[in-house]
Design an enzyme around this catalytic site. Structure first.
Site, short mmCIF file in Angstrom:
data_model
loop_
_atom_site.label_atom_id
_atom_site.label_comp_id
_atom_site.label_asym_id
_atom_site.label_seq_id
_atom_site.Cartn_x
_atom_site.Cartn_y
_atom_site.Cartn_z
N ILE A 1 142.36 -57.40 40.34
CA ILE A 1 141.05 -58.00 39.57
C ILE A 1 141.30 -58.96 38.60
O ILE A 1 140.57 -59.17 37.88
CB ILE A 1 140.26 -56.67 39.09
CG1 ILE A 1 141.11 -55.84 38.28
CG2 ILE A 1 139.76 -55.85 40.21
CD1 ILE A 1 140.13 -54.88 37.66
N GLY A 2 142.59 -59.32 38.37
CA GLY A 2 142.89 -60.12 37.29
C GLY A 2 144.32 -60.20 36.92
O GLY A 2 145.19 -59.37 37.36
N GLY B 1 147.56 -61.91 33.84
CA GLY B 1 147.66 -62.07 32.70
C GLY B 1 149.19 -62.75 32.46
O GLY B 1 150.01 -62.77 33.47
N HIS C 1 151.83 -61.23 31.36
CA HIS C 1 152.94 -60.23 31.57
C HIS C 1 152.79 -59.50 32.70
O HIS C 1 153.47 -58.75 33.02
CB HIS C 1 152.79 -59.36 30.07
CG HIS C 1 153.20 -60.00 28.93
ND1 HIS C 1 154.34 -60.47 28.54
CD2 HIS C 1 152.27 -60.13 28.07
CE1 HIS C 1 154.45 -60.94 27.52
NE2 HIS C 1 153.18 -60.81 27.05
N GLY C 2 151.68 -59.51 33.37
CA GLY C 2 151.41 -58.74 34.66
C GLY C 2 150.26 -59.14 35.42
O GLY C 2 149.53 -60.01 35.00
N VAL D 1 146.63 -57.13 37.07
CA VAL D 1 145.71 -56.06 36.80
C VAL D 1 145.08 -55.66 38.08
O VAL D 1 144.46 -56.42 39.00
CB VAL D 1 144.58 -56.26 35.71
CG1 VAL D 1 143.63 -55.19 35.58
CG2 VAL D 1 145.07 -56.83 34.63
N ASP E 1 146.11 -59.68 19.27
CA ASP E 1 145.25 -60.84 20.26
C ASP E 1 144.18 -60.37 20.63
O ASP E 1 143.96 -60.24 21.56
CB ASP E 1 146.49 -60.54 21.39
CG ASP E 1 146.17 -61.65 22.49
OD1 ASP E 1 145.69 -62.65 22.14
OD2 ASP E 1 146.64 -61.64 23.63
#
Length: 561
Positions: free
Chosen positions: A291-292, A294, A296-297, A299, A415
């Site tokens: 579902i997403g 980023g 670093h990884g 989701v 952040d």
């Protein structure tokens, strides 16, 4: 004009500069008294005259500077008493009068500075007792009273000042028990020594005398609960270790998945069972469950057999490598701390898994997704009315205030952006993504590598790389403007951060044009948010308000929706 070799007096004509917003005369050789014409500088927000040779009393006319937020008169030769009308500076955030020759007592009226986060009146000749009214300074974080002639007992009212983080009472004539306040209990012993008769359980302090009933009570309250609590904690810790070892043995026998698993306990599952189920319901982290993504990884959404829906944040590479033991230890310590956070406006972190193949976080699932996606969607953004948007700003402020002031050590997010604010089914805001989180330790310098989202990062991080709570405050200011405007403020941030911007800005210029114009009451509330946000964007970190102060202003002035 700071840091030059100006050696003259300040001319009386300075009173003609009544539109001036900031004046820096610091670190020069300026002599003489402060002209009373300073009282005409009614637009002044920032004034620095520290590090000169100014003498005499501060003129009473100084009290006319109603807009002043940052005032530094330290390291001069100013004398007589601190003017009582300084307490009328309703917007003052930082006041430094240290290293002068002020005498008499601390004016009671001075302690009405409810928005001040820092007060430094050290290295003077102040005498008398600390007024009990000091507890009215609800936003105070840093207080320095050292090197004066203050006497009497340290007030118990300090215990009411929840926002106080640091206190220095070095070299006075104070006595009595140390208050049960975080600022006192966490203070280095050097900031307490050099007094007449302080007592308590801190190293190098005298124990409170048993001959006094008051002293006996303090010793009982400090020592007995500590011994009892320590015994109970050690007992539970021993039982916990035994049960964990037994559980680990059982899991190792029952495991069908190769490789060692380190799983910090989550929900009502045991670690190994949940690890296997997450692999199963995500079909081995199939792209269909994604579902997403980023930096670093990736989701994933995972619906468990229990009916619980969780979010799994899988790192791009495992954190179980042998060469990363030190990093992994620090990372796990931060994860453990974050797992104990419980706040309605912070996404719950249920647990963390480290495996030779996969490392991931398990978090709370929120139905409506990120704020940035909602604001970027023309139709959905219209559902986000003014009251909902005000509520989002309040929710984020409450979360950051909790992290900065109610967690020990303080937690800095680093952040804060619209992508990291998630909304539930009722459009309630939840701060998420602690991938760049920094736990502030009082004994560390808190220097860090660059982290954050472009457009939200405080300007000082570009050249100092030193992380403080005020970095989050700046990001909050950007976010608040974005929520009201419906889009990121972009290059206009620099103009919004100017001292006189608040005088010229029109609220209609920062409203999302996709929504109908607000009612008069809501418009006033939006103005309060915009003004607060602009203060957060101040180029000087020390001049920004604290999240504790911001949350108080919002709680008082913004109606619940």
């Amino acid at each position: 004009m700071g840091n030059n070799n100006i050696a003259s007096r300040i001319p009386h004509e300075i009173g003609n500069w009544n539109q001036l917003g900031e004046l820096d005369l610091s670190s020069n050789h300026i002599v003489g008294t402060i002209p009373k014409e300073f009282g005409k500088l009614i637009s002044l927000i920032i004034l620095r005259m520290n590090g000169n040779k100014l003498s005499g009393a501060i003129p009473f006319e100084f009290g006319s500077l109603k807009k002043i937020e940052y005032l530094d008169l330290s390291s001069n030769k100013l004398s007589k008493s601190i003017p009582s009308n300084f307490g009328d500076f309703e917007k003052l955030i930082d006041l430094n009068l240290s290293h002068n020759n002020f005498s008499q007592g601390i004016p009671t009226h001075l302690l009405k500075l409810s928005h001040a986060s820092k007060l430094d009146i050290s290295y003077n000749s102040l005498n008398g007792e600390i007024p009990s009214e000091i507890s009215q300074m609800e936003s105070l974080e840093i207080l320095n009273l050292s090197h004066n002639n203050l006497s009497g007992f340290i007030l118990k009212s300090f215990e009411q000042m929840r926002g106080l983080l640091h206190i220095d009472i070095f070299y006075n004539e104070l006595q009595g028990p140390i208050p049960n306040s975080k600022a006192f209990l966490d203070a280095p012993i050097g900031t307490l020594k050099g007094n007449k008769g302080l007592c308590g359980n801190a190293t190098d302090l005298q124990p409170c005398k048993h001959s006094s009933k008051r002293g006996q009570k303090v010793v009982f309250l400090l020592v007995f609960p500590l011994l009892g609590a320590t015994f109970v904690l050690l007992s539970f810790f021993g039982i916990f270790l035994f049960m964990q070892r037994r559980k680990t043995d059982l899991e190792s026998k029952q495991s069908k998945t190769e490789g060692q698993v380190l799983f910090l306990s989550i929900l009502h599952f045991n670690g190994r069972t949940l690890y296997d189920e997450i692999i199963k319901v995500t079909n081995g982290f199939d792209a269909l469950c994604c579902i997403g993504k980023g930096g670093h990884g990736t989701v994933y959404k995972a619906e468990l057999t229990s009916g619980d829906i969780v979010v799994v944040k899988k790192f791009n590479r495992p954190l179980h490598d042998a060469g990363e033991n030190r990093f992994q230890k620090e990372f796990l310590n931060e994860i453990r701390a974050l797992m104990h956070i419980r706040h309605r406006n912070i996404v719950k972190l249920y647990g963390f898994c480290s495996h030779v193949q996969h490392s991931f976080l398990v978090c709370q699932y929120l139905e409506r997704g990120s704020l940035s996606i909602i604001l970027g969607n023309e139709d959905v953004a219209k559902e986000l009315g003014w009251c909902k948007r005000l509520n989002i700003v309040k929710g984020v402020a409450y979360a950051l205030s909790y992290m900065h002031h109610d967690c020990s050590p303080s937690i800095i997010h680093r952040d804060i952006s619209s992508s990291n604010i998630l909304l539930d089914s009722q459009f309630e805001a939840h701060v998420s993504d602690f991938g760049t989180v920094k736990l502030l330790k009082p004994d560390s310098s808190n220097w860090t590598s660059f982290a954050g989202t472009y457009g939200y990062v405080a300007p000082e991080l570009a050249y100092t790389m030193k992380v403080t709570e005020k970095c989050d405050v700046y990001s909050f200011g950007v976010l608040a403007i974005e929520v009201i405007r419906g889009k990121h403020p972009g290059d206009s941030i620099s103009s919004l951060s100017m001292p006189l911007a608040m005088e010229n800005i029109q609220v209609k210029d920062v409203l999302d044009q996709r929504l109908p114009f607000p009612t008069a009451q809501v418009e006033n509330e939006l103005i309060i948010v915009v003004e607060l946000a602009m203060k957060c964007l101040n180029a000087y970190p020390q001049s920004r308000p604290t999240m504790h102060m911001i949350s108080q202003v919002l709680s008082t002035n913004i109606a619940n929706s």
